[in-house]
Design a protein around this motif. Sequence first.
Motif, PDB file in Angstrom:
ATOM      1  N   ASP A 107     -46.048  64.842 -77.856  1.00 25.64           N
ATOM      2  CA  ASP A 107     -46.272  63.418 -78.111  1.00 25.64           C
ATOM      3  C   ASP A 107     -46.815  62.715 -76.874  1.00 25.64           C
ATOM      4  OD1 ASP A 107     -45.304  63.734 -80.653  1.00 25.64           O
ATOM      5  OD2 ASP A 107     -43.420  62.648 -80.330  1.00 25.64           O
ATOM      6  N   GLN A 128     -53.972  60.805 -74.461  1.00 30.30           N
ATOM      7  CA  GLN A 128     -55.334  60.934 -74.982  1.00 30.30           C
ATOM      8  C   GLN A 128     -55.745  59.691 -75.768  1.00 30.30           C
ATOM      9  OE1 GLN A 128     -56.611  65.036 -76.381  1.00 30.30           O
ATOM     10  NE2 GLN A 128     -54.399  65.345 -76.339  1.00 30.30           N
ATOM     11  N   LYS A 129     -54.843  59.217 -76.608  1.00 29.96           N
ATOM     12  CA  LYS A 129     -55.139  58.040 -77.435  1.00 29.96           C
ATOM     13  C   LYS A 129     -55.390  56.809 -76.565  1.00 29.96           C
ATOM     14  CE  LYS A 129     -53.238  55.265 -81.236  1.00 29.96           C
ATOM     15  NZ  LYS A 129     -52.071  55.086 -82.158  1.00 29.96           N
ATOM     16  N   LYS A 135     -47.023  69.818 -70.267  1.00 26.84           N
ATOM     17  CA  LYS A 135     -47.247  68.375 -70.373  1.00 26.84           C
ATOM     18  C   LYS A 135     -47.660  67.811 -69.016  1.00 26.84           C
ATOM     19  CE  LYS A 135     -43.501  65.946 -71.167  1.00 26.84           C
ATOM     20  NZ  LYS A 135     -43.228  64.992 -70.066  1.00 26.84           N
ATOM     21  N   ASN A 183     -49.683  69.884 -76.945  1.00 27.85           N
ATOM     22  CA  ASN A 183     -49.666  69.134 -78.210  1.00 27.85           C
ATOM     23  C   ASN A 183     -48.451  68.218 -78.291  1.00 27.85           C
ATOM     24  OD1 ASN A 183     -47.570  70.905 -78.642  1.00 27.85           O
ATOM     25  ND2 ASN A 183     -48.376  71.811 -80.528  1.00 27.85           N
ATOM     26  N   SER A 199     -48.633  63.816 -74.389  1.00 25.47           N
ATOM     27  CA  SER A 199     -50.044  64.091 -74.117  1.00 25.47           C
ATOM     28  C   SER A 199     -50.947  63.456 -75.178  1.00 25.47           C
ATOM     29  CB  SER A 199     -50.287  65.602 -74.036  1.00 25.47           C
ATOM     30  OG  SER A 199     -49.644  66.132 -72.889  1.00 25.47           O
ATOM     31  N   GLU A 200     -50.463  63.394 -76.409  1.00 25.45           N
ATOM     32  CA  GLU A 200     -51.240  62.707 -77.449  1.00 25.45           C
ATOM     33  C   GLU A 200     -51.327  61.215 -77.154  1.00 25.45           C
ATOM     34  OE1 GLU A 200     -49.861  63.667 -81.356  1.00 25.45           O
ATOM     35  OE2 GLU A 200     -50.422  65.785 -81.190  1.00 25.45           O
TER      36      GLU A 200
END
Length: 420
Positions: A48, A54-55, A23, A46, A50-51
């Motif tokens: 949360d 990205q978002k 992460k 993958n 890092s998502e």
Amino acid sequence: MLLALHKSTIVENPPKIVITGSKSESNRLLLLQALYPELQILNVSNSDDSEVMQKALKSTSNLIDISHAGTAMRFLTAFFATQEGREITITGSDRMKERPIQVLVEALNALGADISYLETEGCPPLKINGKLLSKEHVSLKANVSSQYISALLLIAPKLKNGLELTLEGEITSVPYINMTLDLLDQIGVKTSFENNKINISPLETLNAHQQPLTVESDWSSASYFYSIVALSPVGTEITLSSYKKDSLQGDSVLSEIYTDFGVETKFGENAITLLKKAECQLKTITCELKNAPDIAQTIAVTSFGLGIGCFLTGLHTLKIKETDRLVALKTELEKLGAQVSITENSLSLEPNQLFSSEAKAQSNKGLGEVIATYHDHRMAMAFAPLGLKTNLQIEDAMVVSKSYPTFWDDLKTVGFKITK
């Protein structure tokens, strides 16, 4: 979700566990990719967090909600401060609104940023008016979270004149600062770190021949398997990928620390094998963790499970994480019969004989104590290995998705008995 861990044994020859990308590395590289879109990244975490990164980086909204993601809050605050002409409000969970960010905000504003507080002074949510930052000199106290420092270093190559950052006093979490500098070096940014001064040169565009960067798997996530092997019989082995001996991650110090618990680390090609080589011979483990505070919970729980004491120092940053991790550790370990004392900077655990015999372990009837996680992924994962010693319940168990979404599935793979 409440998960029950029933007293378990590791299966013989468990399959290799593939752990998601770090992460810490992923979030740094994602920010650099936003600044330099031509940068390619492989094996992104993958998690949360890092998502969320990205978002947020792809969002066109003027409201960014990062929930519990502390790294994202710090890195994105710096990023949006440099986005000329964009006005952003960045917010998060109730706990995030209590977590301090004033040190970073003051540093960015000193460089010419326009950031203000919308609720509590010194904490999110923030209003950010993106600007071209033209100043290049700033100072920070050196014992603050390294994420404040890394946030400034990551945006530095895009500042008109680069950055000269002076750190005042003793520096905390040096490996995380070095990780950031190494990643900057890998994309062609000229950096220097001498004494307490860091210099970052500006870089307009990447070299046309820049190679994709591959994220190493997360050593913090590996820590829970070190704990599992330490709590298992001599001869137990678990293999994890993808790891390398010359890691950028400070938590790779696990391979040294866990030799005291009788665990040997064998490095292979992009993998490590953890072997329980001997029983721990020490009555108390002593660790200075200012450079790797995220593994403190794991070490404390491992020590408790083995019946030995520990004295952990360098932990002052744990008080401003998802929860006050020192208080949380003390509370939950004492539920299980431990004797724990804490200060602002340390945790001391007394040796115990709670799991000294199979009979005592088997005497735990029912589903066992409920371990509260306080919205903290590391609390859930650090306590899970005790399922090898006793029945246990983990509250809000899916909080692990913050950094390791497949954690419970991977534990079942190695032999843990888990039910809802």
